[in-house]
Scaffold this active site. Structure first.
Site, PDB file in Angstrom:
ATOM      1  N   ASN A   1       0.825  -1.206   0.000  1.00 47.06           N
ATOM      2  CA  ASN A   1       0.000   0.000   0.000  1.00 47.06           C
ATOM      3  C   ASN A   1       0.864   1.263   0.000  1.00 47.06           C
ATOM      4  OD1 ASN A   1      -2.449   1.365  -0.087  1.00 47.06           O
ATOM      5  ND2 ASN A   1      -2.507   1.583   2.136  1.00 47.06           N
TER       6      ASN A   1
ATOM      7  N   HIS B   1      23.335   9.194  -1.061  1.00 52.34           N
ATOM      8  CA  HIS B   1      24.753   9.572  -1.161  1.00 52.34           C
ATOM      9  C   HIS B   1      24.898  11.092  -1.136  1.00 52.34           C
ATOM     10  CE1 HIS B   1      23.774  10.305  -5.399  1.00 52.34           C
ATOM     11  NE2 HIS B   1      24.918  10.939  -5.512  1.00 52.34           N
TER      12      HIS B   1
ATOM     13  N   THR C   1      17.202  15.998   7.757  1.00 51.62           N
ATOM     14  CA  THR C   1      18.654  15.860   7.917  1.00 51.62           C
ATOM     15  C   THR C   1      19.027  14.893   9.032  1.00 51.62           C
ATOM     16  OG1 THR C   1      18.748  17.706   9.472  1.00 51.62           O
ATOM     17  CG2 THR C   1      19.039  18.230   7.123  1.00 51.62           C
ATOM     18  N   LYS C   2      18.036  14.520   9.852  1.00 51.42           N
ATOM     19  CA  LYS C   2      18.301  13.599  10.963  1.00 51.42           C
ATOM     20  C   LYS C   2      17.076  12.724  11.182  1.00 51.42           C
ATOM     21  CE  LYS C   2      16.979  17.061  14.359  1.00 51.42           C
ATOM     22  NZ  LYS C   2      17.381  17.875  15.469  1.00 51.42           N
TER      23      LYS C   2
END
Length: 173
Positions: free
Chosen positions: A22, A56, A105-106
């Site tokens: 889903n 990356h 970012t975290k």
């Protein structure tokens, strides 16, 4: 599993992208093509348009190191809004809403709503849900059968809807 660009899904899955059940992904262009095998997407996930999921970071190459690589894990029951960027080495927990344009970012904890650049928790998932469900009770509801078929609503009814939702939201029912 529902992907808007089905022809691209096979490309990523053959290269190791893990996708739950889903899942709705409205654009695959933003999935990192170099390391799709480092991305896991859980069950009941919606990924809106123009979302970037990166595994990356080549900026490290320009300062003398090799390209930095990291996993991205997206939990269950997650909504990722349009134009979000998910950076490498990030996990998004279960029951999470990522607001449009957020830069993740975290790690994002489960049961949270995040927004901003960088993304930060703005409320809990449960509080957001309660607020929306309360607001919905007193809001105008547009019949969802009319989505992409606005001919089913007369011009007069469209004007009526615009008046009813002036300075407030309506919902699709």
């Amino acid at each position: 599993m529902f992907f808007k660009k089905k022809k691209n899904l096979e490309y990523y899955v053959k290269r190791g992208l893990r996708v739950g059940n889903n899942v709705e992904c409205y654009s695959l262009d933003g999935i990192d093509a170099l390391f799709p095998w480092l991305i896991t997407i859980g069950n009941n996930v919606t990924i809106s348009t123009n979302v970037q999921i990166l595994t990356h970071d080549s900026s490290t190459y320009f300062v003398g190191a090799h390209t930095r690589v990291g996993e991205v894990n997206i939990g269950n029951n997650v909504f990722i809004g349009t134009r979000c960027i998910i950076l490498p080495n990030v996990s998004i927990g279960d029951n999470v809403i990522v607001g449009a344009g957020a830069v993740v970012t975290k790690n994002i904890p489960s049961n949270s709503v995040v927004a901003g650049n960088p993304a930060h928790v703005i409320t809990s998932y449960d509080h957001f849900k309660e607020k929306i469900m309360t607001d919905r009770k007193s809001s105008y509801i547009i019949d969802k059968k009319c989505i992409n078929n606005w001919e089913c609503i007369s011009d007069e009814e469209k004007l009526n809807i615009r008046e009813k939702i002036k300075n407030r939201y309506c919902y699709l029912g």
